[in-house]
Enzyme design. Structure first.
Site, mmCIF file in Angstrom:
data_model
loop_
_atom_site.group_PDB
_atom_site.id
_atom_site.type_symbol
_atom_site.label_atom_id
_atom_site.label_comp_id
_atom_site.label_asym_id
_atom_site.label_seq_id
_atom_site.Cartn_x
_atom_site.Cartn_y
_atom_site.Cartn_z
ATOM 1 N N LYS A 58 -6.359 -52.660 46.064
ATOM 2 C CA LYS A 58 -6.540 -53.845 45.003
ATOM 3 C C LYS A 58 -6.399 -53.193 43.703
ATOM 4 O O LYS A 58 -6.861 -51.688 43.174
ATOM 5 C CB LYS A 58 -8.223 -53.956 44.747
ATOM 6 C CG LYS A 58 -8.588 -54.365 44.133
ATOM 7 C CD LYS A 58 -8.944 -56.391 44.827
ATOM 8 C CE LYS A 58 -9.044 -57.963 43.667
ATOM 9 N NZ LYS A 58 -7.989 -58.187 42.489
ATOM 10 N N LYS A 82 -13.047 -46.283 41.567
ATOM 11 C CA LYS A 82 -13.951 -47.051 41.469
ATOM 12 C C LYS A 82 -14.620 -48.133 42.396
ATOM 13 O O LYS A 82 -15.733 -48.347 42.659
ATOM 14 C CB LYS A 82 -13.314 -47.784 40.464
ATOM 15 C CG LYS A 82 -13.089 -47.486 38.956
ATOM 16 C CD LYS A 82 -13.131 -48.152 37.872
ATOM 17 C CE LYS A 82 -12.603 -47.480 36.652
ATOM 18 N NZ LYS A 82 -12.282 -48.627 35.940
ATOM 19 N N LYS A 94 -2.559 -49.942 41.624
ATOM 20 C CA LYS A 94 -2.246 -50.922 40.348
ATOM 21 C C LYS A 94 -0.383 -50.638 40.065
ATOM 22 O O LYS A 94 -0.049 -50.394 41.178
ATOM 23 C CB LYS A 94 -2.100 -49.508 39.528
ATOM 24 C CG LYS A 94 -2.658 -49.743 38.247
ATOM 25 C CD LYS A 94 -3.562 -50.613 37.832
ATOM 26 C CE LYS A 94 -4.410 -50.410 36.030
ATOM 27 N NZ LYS A 94 -5.303 -51.608 35.925
ATOM 28 N N SER A 336 -13.173 -59.240 40.537
ATOM 29 C CA SER A 336 -12.859 -59.404 40.760
ATOM 30 C C SER A 336 -12.881 -59.585 42.665
ATOM 31 O O SER A 336 -12.705 -60.403 43.492
ATOM 32 C CB SER A 336 -11.679 -57.962 40.826
ATOM 33 O OG SER A 336 -10.813 -58.496 40.268
#
Length: 402
Positions: A58, A82, A94, A336
């Protein structure tokens, strides 16, 4: 190197570091777009996926002229960390396209968005890799990307992408998620220190959209905002600043100091005493040289690179609670995840329900990282890396990857 130290602290072997030190997949694509002038321009884009050990990856998509593959790799690793410290079942990813979106027409921007999805469609999906908005991308761009993907994989379009418009399944509570996350971490940290917000003072370095939201939210919670800074200087009033008036009068860049005859430098503002120091400025980082004048009880790193590692260590060693950016910046990625979960279950959560679910994840993450820091007697930043890397390493071990 932070991740390597965290793995060593946890007792994992060098083999684990070799697995996690680089992304598992990096894709470079070329995207032809027919411009309004009639000629075809070819753009370069990337999608980097760091670790599949926990689940799908993600991460956001940047449209920016300075995008590089190395940058995407670094940010994908940061997103893995994270997700790990938040206990979210994702690895990090990313993506980005090298372009100047402010120079593209609406039509050109749409074609570029759709072309990017066409180019990376084989490596994305709700159970493989879920994109999201980032720098210079927004809910409209996510909508175009979702529409393009639904043509290619119509049975997988739900939950394929987050940051969508609400009418297409976006999360009602996503707006200001980053700012709300920072305010929550301030509240949790203040509670650990026994600071009553209604009696506390705060200085906020940086008064852009993020810093302004945090300052206003703290003021609404009863905190007295005594100092603020922008790109041109700083203002300080011991009795407190009128946040409603400053929010109304600031310009689009968050500038307020031009309204004052007497201003301070950012360094002078940092030397002022306050219970809480929020570092939301993109310049003037706190270094080993200027940190020794800090007098706050709680320091919140709200922008990337606001505090050097040496300065963070000094802050912690001097009894000041330091909450690092890797933790404070996790409001968006948590939102998200909640949007993805909502889409996968076919539910529509209210704004209040969405905020409640995000707050619970963030509060649990803060408690977990703080507990690790206390037990191991290490700074919160090192504790956050330990929490972030542990689940990736353990899941890879259970899968039999090493």
């Amino acid at each position: 190197m932070q991740m390597k130290q965290a793995l060593k602290e946890l007792g994992f072997s060098e083999d684990v570091y070799q697995l996690l030190s680089e992304p598992q997949r990096s894709l470079s694509v070329r995207i032809p777009v027919k411009m309004d002038s009639g000629h075809v321009r070819v753009f370069t884009g990337y999608r980097v996926q760091h670790s599949f050990s926990i689940g799908p990856t993600k991460g956001g998509v940047l449209f920016h002229p300075e995008v590089t593959e190395t940058q995407m790799e670094s940010l994908s690793i940061m997103n893995s960390l994270k997700n790990g410290l938040l206990s979210i079942p994702f690895g990090g990813a990313k993506g980005g396209v090298i372009c100047e979106p402010r120079e593209l027409s609406f039509r050109e921007l749409e074609l570029l968005s759709r072309g990017y999805i066409q180019a990376i469609s084989s490596v994305i999906g709700p159970y493989q890799d879920i994109p999201a908005p980032d720098i210079f991308t927004n809910s409209q761009i996510m909508a175009w990307m979702m529409d393009e993907y639904s043509k290619l994989c119509p049975d997988q379009s739900a939950g394929f992408i987050t940051g969508k418009p609400i009418v297409l399944g976006g999360l009602k509570s996503r707006k200001n998620a980053a700012g709300r996350g920072i305010v929550l971490f301030i509240s949790e940290a203040a509670r650990k220190l026994g600071i009553e917000l209604t009696e506390a003072t705060a200085i906020v370095q940086g008064f852009g959209s993020l810093g302004g939201y945090v300052a206003k939210s703290l003021a609404d919670s009863g905190v007295t905002i005594t100092g603020l800074s922008d790109a041109y200087g700083a203002v300080y009033q011991e009795q407190g600043l009128d946040m409603d008036s400053l929010i109304e009068c600031r310009d689009s860049f968050g500038t307020i100091t031009k309204m004052y005859k007497h201003t301070l430098t950012s360094k002078e503002l940092m030397e002022k005493s306050a219970d809480i120091m929020v570092l939301a400025a993109v310049s003037d980082p706190i270094t080993e040289q200027n940190v020794r004048s800090m007098k706050s009880k709680l320091v919140i790193e709200a922008s990337s690179g606001a505090v050097t590692d040496q300065a963070a260590e000094w802050i912690t060693n001097n009894g000041i609670l330091f909450v690092p950016e890797i933790l404070t910046s996790s409001g968006d990625i948590t939102s998200s995840y909640i949007e993805w979960a909502q889409n996968r279950q076919g539910l529509i959560w209210s704004k209040e329900e969405g905020e409640m679910r995000v707050k619970q994840i963030l509060a649990d993450a803060f408690s977990s990282v703080h507990e690790i820091a206390e037990e191991r007697k290490i700074p919160m930043k090192k504790a956050a890396y330990i929490a972030g890397v542990y689940k990736m390493a353990e899941s890879a071990r259970f899968r039999g990857w090493f």
